[in-house]
Design an enzyme around this catalytic site. Structure first.
Site, mmCIF file in Angstrom:
data_model
loop_
_atom_site.group_PDB
_atom_site.id
_atom_site.type_symbol
_atom_site.label_atom_id
_atom_site.label_comp_id
_atom_site.label_asym_id
_atom_site.label_seq_id
_atom_site.Cartn_x
_atom_site.Cartn_y
_atom_site.Cartn_z
ATOM 1 N N ASP A 129 9.934 -8.854 2.330
ATOM 2 C CA ASP A 129 8.601 -9.027 1.529
ATOM 3 C C ASP A 129 9.009 -10.027 0.577
ATOM 4 O O ASP A 129 8.761 -11.112 0.859
ATOM 5 C CB ASP A 129 8.666 -7.490 0.820
ATOM 6 C CG ASP A 129 6.875 -7.436 0.548
ATOM 7 O OD1 ASP A 129 6.520 -8.439 -0.087
ATOM 8 O OD2 ASP A 129 6.590 -6.408 0.267
ATOM 9 N N ARG A 169 6.395 6.883 9.329
ATOM 10 C CA ARG A 169 7.450 6.107 9.658
ATOM 11 C C ARG A 169 7.572 6.490 11.289
ATOM 12 O O ARG A 169 8.186 5.480 12.235
ATOM 13 C CB ARG A 169 8.949 6.514 9.237
ATOM 14 C CG ARG A 169 9.212 6.129 7.772
ATOM 15 C CD ARG A 169 10.808 6.294 7.260
ATOM 16 N NE ARG A 169 10.988 6.608 5.964
ATOM 17 C CZ ARG A 169 10.881 5.444 5.032
ATOM 18 N NH1 ARG A 169 11.304 4.387 5.585
ATOM 19 N NH2 ARG A 169 11.319 5.331 3.610
ATOM 20 N N LYS A 217 15.707 3.060 4.774
ATOM 21 C CA LYS A 217 15.512 3.946 6.078
ATOM 22 C C LYS A 217 14.662 3.174 6.972
ATOM 23 O O LYS A 217 14.819 3.451 8.207
ATOM 24 C CB LYS A 217 14.685 5.395 5.720
ATOM 25 C CG LYS A 217 15.461 5.965 4.727
ATOM 26 C CD LYS A 217 14.363 7.126 4.362
ATOM 27 C CE LYS A 217 14.896 8.048 3.380
ATOM 28 N NZ LYS A 217 13.711 9.259 2.994
ATOM 29 N N GLY A 218 14.084 2.267 6.575
ATOM 30 C CA GLY A 218 13.144 1.730 7.589
ATOM 31 C C GLY A 218 13.440 0.897 8.916
ATOM 32 O O GLY A 218 12.753 0.851 9.864
#
Ligand code: PRP
Length: 184
Positions: free
Chosen positions: A105, A167, A45-46
């Site tokens: 990451d 978010r 979703k990010g």
């Protein structure tokens, strides 16, 4: 917004800084594709906010596709196992694919996702990420276009979450330790 303010440690990138950097990234991407059409893959979703903001500055035809994936820890690096929770709708064979992420990451998700698009026969695959945490890499992976590099701190906002919260902050911020160290 009041309840957020106690949880935020420091604003790392303001709304204005994000706006400016997204436009710059779009310019780099426009220069690369030179008007050729692309498939933009939003990795949910990010990346939702970043991807929506970015593609509105692109000057070629852009098909929007949505994908939701998860990759599992270190032990699966060699197998490159990727779980696709929601797949895109179109065939990417022979197409140019731009994968849009919020953060890289360890690099495991993106390196396996890129391999997946190679297997599917995409002609050209590029990755753009808003943030990168190079100090956390476990596999050698670099995006083709990167918004900002960040240190190893917990970042939220502009799509990035902690436990699916924060978010919707318009900026990117670090989170206070008490938030992720307490049990809720
Ligand atoms: C985040 C991010 C990448 C992945 C990067 O997604 O959007 O997909 O982690 O991590 P890696 O480089 O260590 O593989 P997340 O699983 O948090 O899902 P979300 O976007 O729905 O929040």
């Amino acid at each position: 917004m009041k309840e957020f303010s106690n949880d935020i440690d420091k604003i790392l990138f303001t709304e204005q800084q994000l706006y400016k950097r997204v436009k710059e990234l779009a310019e780099e991407i426009n220069n690369y594709y030179k008007g050729e059409p692309i498939i933009a893959v939003f990795v949910l979703k990010g990346s939702a906010f970043f991807a929506s903001d970015l593609i509105r500055w692109l000057n070629m035809h852009v098909s929007m596709e949505f994908m939701s994936v998860s990759s599992y820890g270190q032990e699966t690096i060699s197998s490159g196992k990727l779980t696709i929770k929601k797949d895109i709708d179109s065939d990417v064979r022979g197409k140019r694919v731009l994968i849009i992420e919020d953060i890289i990451d360890t690099g495991i998700t993106l390196s396996t996702l890129k391999r997946e698009f190679e297997k599917r026969g995409a002609e050209d695959i590029k990755v753009v990420t808003m943030l990168s945490k190079p100090s956390r890499r476990m596999v050698d992976f670099q995006a083709d276009f990167t918004g900002f590099e960040v240190p190893d701190v917990f970042v939220v906002g502009y799509g990035l979450d902690y436990a699916d919260k924060y978010r919707n902050l318009p900026y990117i911020a670090s989170l206070k330790k008490h938030v992720y160290e307490k049990k809720d």
